[in-house]
Design a protein around this motif. Structure first.
Motif, PDB file in Angstrom:
ATOM      1  N   ASP A 155      25.437  42.159  44.097  1.00 26.01           N
ATOM      2  CA  ASP A 155      26.400  41.135  42.924  1.00 26.01           C
ATOM      3  C   ASP A 155      26.953  41.881  42.262  1.00 26.01           C
ATOM      4  O   ASP A 155      26.928  43.040  41.652  1.00 26.01           O
ATOM      5  CB  ASP A 155      24.757  41.432  42.370  1.00 26.01           C
ATOM      6  CG  ASP A 155      25.308  41.220  40.414  1.00 26.01           C
ATOM      7  OD1 ASP A 155      26.272  40.204  40.779  1.00 26.01           O
ATOM      8  OD2 ASP A 155      23.975  40.717  39.426  1.00 26.01           O
ATOM      9  N   ARG A 156      28.604  41.923  42.742  1.00 21.97           N
ATOM     10  CA  ARG A 156      29.430  43.023  42.278  1.00 21.97           C
ATOM     11  C   ARG A 156      30.983  41.965  42.166  1.00 21.97           C
ATOM     12  O   ARG A 156      30.917  39.919  42.914  1.00 21.97           O
ATOM     13  CB  ARG A 156      29.123  43.817  42.841  1.00 21.97           C
ATOM     14  CG  ARG A 156      30.136  43.028  44.818  1.00 21.97           C
ATOM     15  CD  ARG A 156      30.968  44.295  45.783  1.00 21.97           C
ATOM     16  NE  ARG A 156      31.270  44.154  46.735  1.00 21.97           N
ATOM     17  CZ  ARG A 156      32.245  44.304  47.462  1.00 21.97           C
ATOM     18  NH1 ARG A 156      32.475  45.441  47.752  1.00 21.97           N
ATOM     19  NH2 ARG A 156      32.165  44.352  48.521  1.00 21.97           N
ATOM     20  N   LEU A 157      31.663  42.382  41.910  1.00 23.10           N
ATOM     21  CA  LEU A 157      33.474  41.480  41.926  1.00 23.10           C
ATOM     22  C   LEU A 157      33.553  41.809  43.059  1.00 23.10           C
ATOM     23  O   LEU A 157      33.835  43.272  43.667  1.00 23.10           O
ATOM     24  CB  LEU A 157      34.365  41.971  40.750  1.00 23.10           C
ATOM     25  CG  LEU A 157      35.566  41.434  41.302  1.00 23.10           C
ATOM     26  CD1 LEU A 157      35.421  40.012  40.364  1.00 23.10           C
ATOM     27  CD2 LEU A 157      36.712  42.197  40.109  1.00 23.10           C
ATOM     28  N   VAL A 158      33.816  41.093  43.799  1.00 25.50           N
ATOM     29  CA  VAL A 158      34.422  40.567  45.292  1.00 25.50           C
ATOM     30  C   VAL A 158      35.892  41.092  45.205  1.00 25.50           C
ATOM     31  O   VAL A 158      36.602  40.792  44.938  1.00 25.50           O
ATOM     32  CB  VAL A 158      34.006  39.921  45.827  1.00 25.50           C
ATOM     33  CG1 VAL A 158      34.359  39.917  47.401  1.00 25.50           C
ATOM     34  CG2 VAL A 158      32.501  39.544  46.059  1.00 25.50           C
TER      35      VAL A 158
ATOM     36  N   ASP B 199      30.541  44.496  36.085  1.00 31.07           N
ATOM     37  CA  ASP B 199      29.256  43.819  34.810  1.00 31.07           C
ATOM     38  C   ASP B 199      29.770  42.654  34.864  1.00 31.07           C
ATOM     39  O   ASP B 199      31.558  42.678  34.137  1.00 31.07           O
ATOM     40  CB  ASP B 199      29.754  45.300  33.838  1.00 31.07           C
ATOM     41  CG  ASP B 199      29.422  46.707  34.454  1.00 31.07           C
ATOM     42  OD1 ASP B 199      28.710  46.819  35.762  1.00 31.07           O
ATOM     43  OD2 ASP B 199      29.575  47.229  33.659  1.00 31.07           O
ATOM     44  N   VAL B 200      29.417  41.903  34.204  1.00 29.07           N
ATOM     45  CA  VAL B 200      29.343  40.912  33.535  1.00 29.07           C
ATOM     46  C   VAL B 200      29.301  40.423  32.242  1.00 29.07           C
ATOM     47  O   VAL B 200      28.260  41.417  31.786  1.00 29.07           O
ATOM     48  CB  VAL B 200      28.152  39.700  34.206  1.00 29.07           C
ATOM     49  CG1 VAL B 200      27.906  38.431  33.740  1.00 29.07           C
ATOM     50  CG2 VAL B 200      28.129  39.856  35.854  1.00 29.07           C
ATOM     51  N   LEU B 201      30.409  40.386  31.536  1.00 23.58           N
ATOM     52  CA  LEU B 201      30.743  40.194  30.115  1.00 23.58           C
ATOM     53  C   LEU B 201      30.244  38.211  29.503  1.00 23.58           C
ATOM     54  O   LEU B 201      30.886  38.023  30.678  1.00 23.58           O
ATOM     55  CB  LEU B 201      32.085  40.531  29.457  1.00 23.58           C
ATOM     56  CG  LEU B 201      32.597  41.934  30.257  1.00 23.58           C
ATOM     57  CD1 LEU B 201      33.856  42.546  29.836  1.00 23.58           C
ATOM     58  CD2 LEU B 201      30.801  43.173  29.780  1.00 23.58           C
TER      59      LEU B 201
ATOM     60  N   ARG C  30      24.706  44.566  34.632  1.00 23.94           N
ATOM     61  CA  ARG C  30      25.481  45.470  35.482  1.00 23.94           C
ATOM     62  C   ARG C  30      25.082  44.955  36.782  1.00 23.94           C
ATOM     63  O   ARG C  30      24.531  44.269  37.635  1.00 23.94           O
ATOM     64  CB  ARG C  30      24.114  46.642  35.170  1.00 23.94           C
ATOM     65  CG  ARG C  30      24.803  46.801  33.909  1.00 23.94           C
ATOM     66  CD  ARG C  30      25.342  47.840  33.493  1.00 23.94           C
ATOM     67  NE  ARG C  30      25.151  47.922  32.134  1.00 23.94           N
ATOM     68  CZ  ARG C  30      26.563  48.176  31.203  1.00 23.94           C
ATOM     69  NH1 ARG C  30      27.656  48.634  31.342  1.00 23.94           N
ATOM     70  NH2 ARG C  30      25.626  48.656  29.856  1.00 23.94           N
ATOM     71  N   ALA C  31      26.565  45.498  37.207  1.00 23.96           N
ATOM     72  CA  ALA C  31      26.503  45.429  38.891  1.00 23.96           C
ATOM     73  C   ALA C  31      25.561  46.043  40.017  1.00 23.96           C
ATOM     74  O   ALA C  31      25.147  47.032  39.091  1.00 23.96           O
ATOM     75  CB  ALA C  31      27.930  45.268  39.469  1.00 23.96           C
ATOM     76  N   ASP C  32      24.847  45.370  41.048  1.00 23.96           N
ATOM     77  CA  ASP C  32      24.226  46.193  41.666  1.00 23.96           C
ATOM     78  C   ASP C  32      25.538  46.374  42.822  1.00 23.96           C
ATOM     79  O   ASP C  32      25.158  44.965  43.524  1.00 23.96           O
ATOM     80  CB  ASP C  32      22.839  45.396  41.851  1.00 23.96           C
ATOM     81  CG  ASP C  32      22.174  45.687  42.557  1.00 23.96           C
ATOM     82  OD1 ASP C  32      22.556  46.821  43.378  1.00 23.96           O
ATOM     83  OD2 ASP C  32      21.274  45.321  42.682  1.00 23.96           O
TER      84      ASP C  32
ATOM     85  N   LEU D  89      32.469  32.436  27.851  1.00 25.83           N
ATOM     86  CA  LEU D  89      32.424  32.642  29.426  1.00 25.83           C
ATOM     87  C   LEU D  89      31.472  33.400  29.646  1.00 25.83           C
ATOM     88  O   LEU D  89      31.365  35.002  29.186  1.00 25.83           O
ATOM     89  CB  LEU D  89      33.755  32.924  29.568  1.00 25.83           C
ATOM     90  CG  LEU D  89      35.238  31.924  29.048  1.00 25.83           C
ATOM     91  CD1 LEU D  89      36.936  32.228  29.499  1.00 25.83           C
ATOM     92  CD2 LEU D  89      34.944  30.170  29.964  1.00 25.83           C
ATOM     93  N   GLU D  90      31.537  33.558  30.583  1.00 29.09           N
ATOM     94  CA  GLU D  90      29.984  34.765  31.325  1.00 29.09           C
ATOM     95  C   GLU D  90      31.555  35.725  33.114  1.00 29.09           C
ATOM     96  O   GLU D  90      31.798  34.336  33.539  1.00 29.09           O
ATOM     97  CB  GLU D  90      29.049  34.367  32.023  1.00 29.09           C
ATOM     98  CG  GLU D  90      28.725  34.211  30.561  1.00 29.09           C
ATOM     99  CD  GLU D  90      27.003  33.515  30.751  1.00 29.09           C
ATOM    100  OE1 GLU D  90      26.367  33.822  32.145  1.00 29.09           O
ATOM    101  OE2 GLU D  90      25.979  34.126  29.897  1.00 29.09           O
ATOM    102  N   VAL D  91      31.513  36.315  32.980  1.00 28.29           N
ATOM    103  CA  VAL D  91      32.610  36.517  33.736  1.00 28.29           C
ATOM    104  C   VAL D  91      32.741  38.631  34.545  1.00 28.29           C
ATOM    105  O   VAL D  91      32.763  38.902  33.394  1.00 28.29           O
ATOM    106  CB  VAL D  91      33.912  36.571  33.412  1.00 28.29           C
ATOM    107  CG1 VAL D  91      34.578  37.012  32.253  1.00 28.29           C
ATOM    108  CG2 VAL D  91      35.601  36.461  34.450  1.00 28.29           C
ATOM    109  N   ARG D  92      32.640  38.949  35.242  1.00 30.21           N
ATOM    110  CA  ARG D  92      32.851  40.137  35.755  1.00 30.21           C
ATOM    111  C   ARG D  92      34.119  40.934  35.231  1.00 30.21           C
ATOM    112  O   ARG D  92      35.314  40.803  35.071  1.00 30.21           O
ATOM    113  CB  ARG D  92      33.436  40.395  37.174  1.00 30.21           C
ATOM    114  CG  ARG D  92      31.675  39.676  37.608  1.00 30.21           C
ATOM    115  CD  ARG D  92      31.659  39.986  39.348  1.00 30.21           C
ATOM    116  NE  ARG D  92      30.754  39.755  39.639  1.00 30.21           N
ATOM    117  CZ  ARG D  92      29.011  39.635  39.875  1.00 30.21           C
ATOM    118  NH1 ARG D  92      28.580  40.895  39.091  1.00 30.21           N
ATOM    119  NH2 ARG D  92      28.265  38.817  40.537  1.00 30.21           N
TER     120      ARG D  92
END
Lengths: 290, 754
Positions: free
Chosen positions: B721-724, B632-634, B709-711, B643-646
């Motif tokens: 759409d996620r953290l790799v 999820d992006v915070l 939210r991550a997809d 900052l925008e970061v997962r």
């Protein structure tokens, strides 16, 4: 080893590990990885990229699980015991790291399924991949319980080594093209060089004369690579290597479907022993003060 | 890419024969005709020196990827360097190398290197020749420039050996003492405490001799004090009788991930935890505190385990267990790193940790005096973080006309609140000695392209010397890739020549100077290498082959521990948001390795993420922020930026902290680094440690909220759409992949214990 030869002598190549394996082995390369020492730093992974011309695939392709890392460090967190619901609030014993590369099984599940014998067992005991014989069926990858085979879905060389990065490519081995399966070779080019040198000098390959790229760089010396032939055929070609003596010390035997350790507390084990693939990478259990 | 062009370049470099081996094997059939090929044939009758086609040769050199100065052996074939290994002769790394060291090759062969000098004209950097570049430098710092030396400044990374001597000489020639040595990842506060309490800034730490190591955020397996030497000592420490590693941190480091016992500490309360442990050592185990100053004793008395547990978030049971282990198993070793240092009271926290070493009697057993390096002028000028704050202050006061940068990227690593970019933009004439177009280079008025570390000469003296004192030799392992780049030593020497400096007038280039410096060493040093056989030439060639020069030095005097008074505090209590921890990344380091594709694609030890940034949070924090899941992006906001970061959710965090590793978020620095992830340095506050002035980088407070939210479905066309991250499962799901046994069992089978 021609294809014809393999077809004609198929049953002798498929002898079970307990019947002495596929060949009259010249060597039986194997490894020991001590999880009491592995810190999960990843030096081995990068050393492997440097040695074996592994393609960097980039963020987008990595997100589709297309990374070409022949060696990976798996990281696991503690979990509740099976059947329990709750977990501890903190990860009090750190992480569990597991370096995984091809286990070079003696009864490899990847080998018999290859329709063109691109995946085969060498007289050195390696699970080899013949790139120019591979037709990309990917059956081998599908059959590998360890998920340690990597398929070239793209011609990575087109983008992975923009000039002058391509000058770093190791000329002792190839760069693989689209449609070909690849995997850890135990740095077969180093094995080849050592064997050639030994032959030229009319002697046997010495233990410690060379090692794999991962074991060479490992900052904690957690990896030990060597010939296990003495374990397989007593009195075999070479003296007992450091790797072989560790296997012996931990009472894990090659070619046994059920290990019978005299001292069950010894740390040696193989991953997925129960699958009876007879892997040639011995892990020594992680240790924690409790 | 045009493959045919690529192949031709290949051939030019390798010669026809070698290329046949490499290329025929590696991609499509060659389209080069034999007529074309003939132009590139290398005759066997006139071989290049050492270049036997198909046969590799090895050169010893020194790794320059971090300040440790590990020895490397470079494998060279057909004139190209192919692979690095650790140099077995180096007493520091003993044949081993880390991931970042392996990736030196990609620093050298990087496609984004600067190949010609550049100068700023009409606001843009344009390429010029070296003659013009040096003429411009003469205008600015030449003997007739009329430059007041005090208005000249140089910012470098950690520098030692003969490069340091030349830099000192240049500064002296200019009459300047403004040499800022900047390392964003450092242990400056620890060094200050060692200096004050032990009389030795860089004591030798015998991790391998300790039976218990307690680390307050000192990540000695990666970024603290040299990863490879730390790892080698750790490996020995884990042999039977097996040492116990305890980590007390707010964010699990790589060292913490290998700990037998990892306990969370509320950020900034490491000193309080140390007091609590001291309290239990005295009250339950009868350890003697009488040597400590009364004020310290009073603080220890006032912090019993229950109270400390309330402040630090570490359980009372764990505090007692740690004290018990430290008491029972001697000797031990207590270390403190970035998370303890990075507060206004950082010095006091580290001093409290060091006091534990005094109480436990570790000084002289696991903490020993560094053997004095015999040539003080060659010693390492170890970098710190304070220098960038002082530098910004000086810029604010407009104290400089000319500034040089080498090996540093303050425009990226300094907190944005220092306004360094703004101050530099309007300020002095800026010269960047660099290989890459990083953020600082883009601000420069003159860019001078340097050799890579594998093309250059140098000597390096590690700041923390192992058991034996030594100099590590850096020598070129191949011809420079770009004719219009220069060696650092050569460049400084040519500036000295320009200044008309007489001492260095006789040296044509840096190589000549180095050779002279070695040959001028005392006879006993030379004899120790040559055993009296052969003259200076034999000595020089032996040193080049070995890659190191060791010195027999007298046994150093024993350390004398001297307790100091300190005032331990905990960081401000509730409210004010989360602590932002800009955690040192083992591989990207301070961001200097973000342009190496191998390193970008090497999964992080903890998160296993690649090519990106992430924010580490505890599941409790995740719940508080609204059921946050990994990916999820915070949005994370301090008073200095957003900052925008997962998110990466795991149980190795204190719930009051959010950790974002540094190193990503470049706005320049080439194709692999630019526009990837976020840079936590940008939103840090500018607070400083009260005693040392080091940046208090771990006390910035932030707010966090979920913005997306991550997809993890496949249906949005452009991928998930996620953290790799590498791997799918974070636990073993009951399979026995990694089996863990008790230390008791290990000692029974491998330690000879009955």
């Amino acid at each position: 080893m021609s294809l014809q030869n393999i077809i004609e002598n198929w049953s002798s190549y498929r002898k079970g590990a307990e019947q002495g394996g596929h060949h009259n082995y010249e060597h039986l390369w194997g490894m020991v990885i001590d999880l009491n020492k592995c810190t999960g730093c990843g030096a081995c992974v990068t050393a492997c990229y440097a040695e074996n011309n592994l393609a960097v695939v980039g963020h987008e392709k990595y997100s589709r699980n297309l990374g070409m890392n022949w060696l990976r460090i798996e990281r696991y967190w503690d979990e509740p015991d099976l059947g329990e619901e709750s977990v501890a609030e903190y990860q009090h014993h750190g992480a569990s790291f597991l370096p995984m590369h091809c286990q070079h099984c003696s009864s490899a599940t990847c080998e018999p399924v290859c329709p063109v014998a691109a995946t085969y067992h060498t007289p050195d005991g390696l699970n080899a991949q013949v790139y120019n014989r591979c037709v990309g069926s990917r059956y081998c990858s599908n059959n590998c319980p360890y998920r340690l085979r990597y398929f070239n879905f793209y011609s990575y060389y087109e983008e992975s080594w923009p000039a002058p990065l391509h000058m770093q490519l190791n000329p002792d081995l190839t760069v693989r093209d689209k449609g070909v399966m690849e995997k850890c070779t135990f740095c077969v080019q180093r094995i080849r060089t050592a064997k050639d040198t030994a032959r030229r000098e009319r002697r046997k390959v010495r233990d410690g004369e060379f090692t794999t790229a991962c074991a060479q760089t490992c900052p904690t010396s957690a990896m030990t690579f060597g010939d296990l032939l003495t374990l397989h055929t007593p009195g075999g070609g070479v003296g007992e290597t450091e790797a072989a003596s560790l296997w012996k010390k931990h009472q894990v035997e090659l070619g046994k479907s059920r290990q019978q350790k005299q001292n069950p507390e010894l740390r040696g084990y193989r991953v997925f022993e129960g699958l009876n693939t007879d892997p040639r990478v011995l892990f020594l259990e992680r240790v924690r003060e409790v | 890419m045009n493959l045919e062009m690529k192949r031709r370049e290949f051939l030019k470099v390798m010669g026809w024969t070698g290329a046949g081996l490499a290329v025929a094997a590696c991609d499509r059939p060659s389209f080069i005709t034999s007529r074309e090929g003939r132009n590139h044939v290398v005759s066997y009758l006139e071989p290049e020196e050492f270049a036997i086609p198909g046969v590799g040769v090895t050169y010893a050199s020194t790794c320059q990827q971090c300040p440790s100065a590990c020895g490397v052996n470079a494998r060279v074939r057909e004139g190209r360097v192919l692979k690095l290994e650790g140099n077995l002769n180096s007493p520091l790394n003993k044949g081993k190398l880390c991931a970042v060291g392996q990736a030196s090759l990609q620093n050298h062969y990087n496609p984004d290197r600067i190949t010609k000098p550049r100068v700023r004209r009409d606001g843009r950097l344009v390429e010029i020749g070296w003659d013009d570049a040096l003429a411009l430098l003469r205008e600015k710092i030449g003997p007739d420039a009329g430059l007041n030396g005090k208005r000249f400044a140089w910012m470098t990374d950690t520098i030692s050996g003969h490069q340091a001597v030349l830099v000192d000489a240049l500064m002296e020639s200019l009459g300047s003492n403004n040499h800022y040595v900047y390392e964003p990842i450092n242990s400056a506060v620890w060094r200050a405490v060692c200096r004050d309490m032990l009389g030795d800034e860089n004591p030798r730490l015998g991790i391998e001799k300790a039976r218990v190591v307690l680390s307050f955020g000192a990540d000695f397996l990666s970024t603290w004090g040299g990863a490879v030497s730390g790892s080698a000592r750790y490996a020995e420490f884990r042999n039977a009788p097996r040492g116990v590693l305890i980590a007390a941190e707010s964010k699990m480091t790589q060292t913490g991930a290998n700990a037998d016992l990892w306990v969370p500490v509320r950020p900034g309360s490491e000193g309080v935890l140390a007091l609590g442990i001291a309290n239990v050592l005295a009250s339950s185990h009868g350890r003697d505190l009488s040597a400590l100053p009364a004020s310290v004793r009073a603080q220890i008395d006032a912090h019993d385990a229950a109270k400390v547990a309330g402040i630090t978030g570490t359980s009372e049971e764990h505090i007692k267990r740690i004290a018990e282990l430290l008491h029972e198993r001697s000797p031990s070793l207590v270390l403190a790193g970035a998370s303890a240092e990075g507060h206004e009271h950082g010095y006091d926290s580290v001093a409290a940790a060091m006091t534990l070493n005094l109480i436990l009697g570790n000084v002289g057993r696991t903490i020993e005096s560094s053997a004095g390096f015999p040539f003080p002028q060659l010693r390492a000028r170890s970098g710190n973080g304070r220098s960038v704050i002082d530098f910004a202050q000086a810029l604010e006061e407009k104290r400089f006309d000319v500034v040089f940068f080498k090996g540093v990227n303050p425009a990226f690593t300094a907190p944005a609140a220092l306004r360094l970019n703004e101050l530099l933009a309007g300020g002095p004439f800026k010269v960047a000695l660099t290989q890459f177009e990083d953020e600082t280079t883009l601000l420069a008025d003159l860019v001078l392209p340097l050799y890579s570390s594998l093309e250059d000469w140098g000597t390096h003296v590690p700041s923390i010397q192992p058991e034996r004192n030594f100099i590590s030799i850096q020598q070129p392992v191949m011809e420079p890739l770009y004719p219009e780049t220069r060696g650092f030593g050569d460049l400084v020497l040519s500036l000295l020549h320009m200044r008309g400096d007489k001492d260095y007038a006789g040296y044509e280039d840096y190589y000549a100077y180095l050779q002279h410096a070695f040959v001028a060493l005392p006879a006993d040093v030379k004899n120790s290498v040559t055993k009296g056989v052969g003259g200076d030439a034999a000595f020089w060639s032996a040193v080049m082959q070995q890659g190191v020069l060791e010195f027999n030095t007298a046994t150093p005097a024993a350390l004398v521990a001297k307790p100091v008074a300190f005032e331990v505090q905990a960081a401000a209590a509730e409210g004010n948001g989360y602590f932002l921890l800009p955690s040192a990344n083992p591989n990207l380091w301070d961001g200097r390795h973000a342009n190496l594709p191998w390193i970008q694609e090497l999964p992080d030890t903890i998160s296993k993420a690649v090519w990106d940034s992430w924010a580490e949070i505890h599941p409790k924090t995740a719940a508080k922020l609204g059921d946050v899941k990994t990916g999820d992006v915070l949005r994370i906001a301090s008073e200095h930026g957003t900052l925008e970061v997962r998110a990466f959710v795991y149980r190795g965090m204190h719930p009051d902290a959010i950790a974002i590793p540094v190193g990503q978020g470049h706005t320049a620095y080439g194709r692999y680094a630019k526009g990837r992830g976020v840079n936590p340095y940008a939103i840090l506050a500018t607070a400083q440690d009260r005693k040392t002035g080091e940046p208090a980088h771990h006390m910035t407070r932030v707010n966090a909220s979920v913005i997306r939210r991550a997809d993890v479905t496949w249906n949005n066309g452009s991928g998930m759409d996620r953290l790799v991250v590498q791997g799918g499962s974070s636990t073993q799901v009951g399979r026995k992949l990694v089996v863990t046994v008790s230390a008791d069992q290990f000692e029974r089978t491998e330690g000879g214990r009955a």
